[in-house]
Design a protein around this motif. Structure first.
Motif, mmCIF file in Angstrom:
data_model
loop_
_atom_site.group_PDB
_atom_site.id
_atom_site.type_symbol
_atom_site.label_atom_id
_atom_site.label_comp_id
_atom_site.label_asym_id
_atom_site.label_seq_id
_atom_site.Cartn_x
_atom_site.Cartn_y
_atom_site.Cartn_z
ATOM 1 N N THR A 12 0.799 -1.229 0.000
ATOM 2 C CA THR A 12 0.000 0.000 0.000
ATOM 3 C C THR A 12 0.832 1.280 0.000
ATOM 4 N N ASP A 13 2.158 1.189 0.015
ATOM 5 C CA ASP A 13 2.974 2.386 0.208
ATOM 6 C C ASP A 13 2.905 3.374 -0.948
ATOM 7 N N SER A 14 2.877 2.917 -2.169
ATOM 8 C CA SER A 14 3.062 3.807 -3.316
ATOM 9 C C SER A 14 1.834 4.670 -3.618
ATOM 10 N N PHE A 15 0.644 4.176 -3.374
ATOM 11 C CA PHE A 15 -0.579 4.909 -3.715
ATOM 12 C C PHE A 15 -0.885 5.942 -2.641
ATOM 13 N N TRP A 16 -0.769 7.232 -3.014
ATOM 14 C CA TRP A 16 -1.147 8.347 -2.135
ATOM 15 C C TRP A 16 -2.635 8.576 -2.361
ATOM 16 N N MET A 17 -3.461 8.149 -1.445
ATOM 17 C CA MET A 17 -4.903 8.101 -1.637
ATOM 18 C C MET A 17 -5.550 9.473 -1.467
ATOM 19 N N PRO A 18 -6.575 9.774 -2.268
ATOM 20 C CA PRO A 18 -7.270 11.058 -2.163
ATOM 21 C C PRO A 18 -8.294 11.068 -1.037
ATOM 22 N N PHE A 19 -8.471 12.233 -0.414
ATOM 23 C CA PHE A 19 -9.477 12.405 0.636
ATOM 24 C C PHE A 19 -9.511 11.203 1.583
ATOM 25 N N THR A 20 -8.360 10.811 2.063
ATOM 26 C CA THR A 20 -8.227 9.631 2.924
ATOM 27 C C THR A 20 -7.179 9.905 3.994
ATOM 28 N N ALA A 21 -7.447 9.438 5.210
ATOM 29 C CA ALA A 21 -6.405 9.417 6.242
ATOM 30 C C ALA A 21 -5.492 8.240 5.914
ATOM 31 N N ASN A 22 -4.463 8.494 5.113
ATOM 32 C CA ASN A 22 -3.652 7.427 4.531
ATOM 33 C C ASN A 22 -3.034 6.501 5.571
ATOM 34 N N ARG A 23 -2.460 7.072 6.617
ATOM 35 C CA ARG A 23 -1.778 6.237 7.611
ATOM 36 C C ARG A 23 -2.774 5.348 8.357
ATOM 37 N N GLN A 24 -3.934 5.920 8.666
ATOM 38 C CA GLN A 24 -4.955 5.135 9.346
ATOM 39 C C GLN A 24 -5.475 4.016 8.455
#
Length: 442
Positions: A12-24
């Motif tokens: 999951t590291d490479s995808f910087w997700m939109p409108f998302t608490a990425n770390r959570q």
């Protein structure tokens, strides 16, 4: 079974997700692997009811083979054609089909690729329209508090969601906002349109007095704000806003990216409320969410005002590489065929009352402070935990996902708007799962 269908093996590291608490999110990913009809299927094989039509876009339900076949045929026939000084037949066919279902007069179609692009396009057209009319002083754009109009610089500027604006300090100048209409004191648990608040449209008169009508180009509002968890307009509000715009020569733009294509039981919210704007921005349901596409519906008076000067000169210096992309047009025409054949643009009207009553049955559950509905849109709002806005809402959302329901969360509110193929049994399941989750998390 492929690697990506096995839980907890995807990287999951490479995808910087939109409108998302990425770390959570990445600590416990919630992943869909397929979808059909009213349901998603997760990577571990669980069925999940789609309570929000994807992101308000899968109006005809998932897995429509008719759309997929149209896309495949088009890719094998004409994969791309430019719309700059060239064209292809599907673009004109699609525009004609859209014009047929548009509110009267809004039959000039400018294609984009998303709601954000539709909004920025409409704002630019508004400025160009006034300039063509000899009123170049009209450069001010008016949005509304708690409004969402996409993520372009124009849409972010006229938008009124604080978190969406805070990190981006350089926005468009000359933008102001009228007051929002959310009033828990007077309108909590209102069914359909609230009784109180039509006078809030008069806030536009305040801005006219402050800035001068001669400086204001356009006002943009969502007929029913969706991203701030479904805020139906008070009775008479949109009518009053239309009157004020007409009085002062201001263009009225409806952002129908969410409400368009049957969401309220009519083709567009403009039909539902009986108020015709000067432009409508659309996307999402225009292709059932399959291929990115959007469109601005402009009134003939707006379009025709631009058709001036020598015929060999471009009338509007604006557009996108993928405007009227052949594959998007094919998907859109197939989607319109489904809407027509199955009566989906008006089907919501026949089930809206059942939807309304089911949602309002949740009144009285712990921490439920408001329930709102309009057409096949609805929201349940919870009181926030002390010092932790959104925490209670997040816990309810995760609980529902684990028990078979997906919906759009907005802070401590839940925005619900299922595909237009929804049956009463689906509504029962949605409300049951949500109600049980509210009880457990409270």
């Amino acid at each position: 079974m492929t690697l990506h269908q096995i839980p907890n093996t995807i990287k999951t590291d490479s995808f910087w997700m939109p409108f998302t608490a990425n770390r959570q999110f990445k600590k416990a990913p919630r992943l869909f692997s397929s979808a059909e009809g009213m349901h998603y299927t997760t990577v571990d094989g669980r069925k999940v009811i789609d309570g929000s039509a994807g992101l308000w876009c899968v109006n005809a339900g998932h897995g429509r083979k008719q759309i997929a076949a149209a896309v495949e045929r088009q890719l094998m026939t004409l994969d791309f054609a430019p719309s700059f000084q060239m064209g292809h037949p599907l673009a004109f066919d699609f525009a004609e089909r859209l014009a047929e279902i548009a509110p009267k007069g809004l039959d000039r179609i400018f294609f984009t690729n998303s709601g954000s692009e539709s909004v920025d396009t409409a704002l630019k057209i508004a400025l160009a329209y006034h300039r063509a009319n000899g009123q170049a002083s009209r450069t001010r754009l008016i949005g509304r508090e708690r409004g969402y109009h996409g993520v372009g610089f124009g849409g972010t500027s006229v938008g009124g969601m604080v978190a969406n604006r805070r990190a981006f300090t350089t926005l468009l100048p000359g933008v102001d906002h009228i007051r929002h209409t959310h009033d828990l004191t007077r309108n909590a648990f209102a069914k359909d349109q609230p009784e109180h608040g039509a006078e809030l449209a008069d806030d536009l008169e305040r801005l006219v007095g402050l800035h001068g009508a001669e400086t204001i180009a356009a006002v943009i509002v969502e007929p029913v704000p969706g991203s701030t968890a479904v805020l139906p307009p008070p009775k008479g509000y949109l009518q009053r806003l239309r009157e004020i715009c007409d009085k002062h020569g201001i263009l009225l733009i409806f952002d129908e990216v969410i409400t368009g294509f049957g969401r309220l039981g009519t083709p567009f919210a403009a039909n539902f409320f009986g108020v015709t704007p000067d432009m409508m921005t659309t996307a999402k349901g225009i292709t059932n969410g399959t291929i990115p596409c959007g469109a601005v519906f402009a009134h003939r008076k707006v379009h025709d005002a631009m058709m001036i000067g020598p015929e060999n000169v471009m009338e509007l210096f604006h557009g996108y590489t993928y405007s009227a992309h052949p594959t998007a047009c094919a998907a859109g025409i197939a989607t319109l065929d489904i809407y027509k054949d199955e009566g989906l643009l008006t089907r919501g009207a026949s089930i809206a009352e059942y939807w309304r009553d089911a949602l309002h049955s949740l009144k009285g559950l712990p921490n439920v402070i408001d329930i709102r509905n309009c057409g096949l849109m609805g929201a349940v709002e919870l009181s926030p935990r002390d010092g932790a806005v959104g925490a209670r809402g997040y816990d309810v959302m995760v609980d529902c996902f684990n028990r078979g329901l997906y919906f759009r969360m907005s802070g401590d509110s839940f925005a619900l708007s299922p595909p237009l193929i929804v049956e009463k049994s689906h509504i029962d399941d949605i409300v049951s799962i949500l109600g049980d989750a509210i009880k457990r998390v409270a």
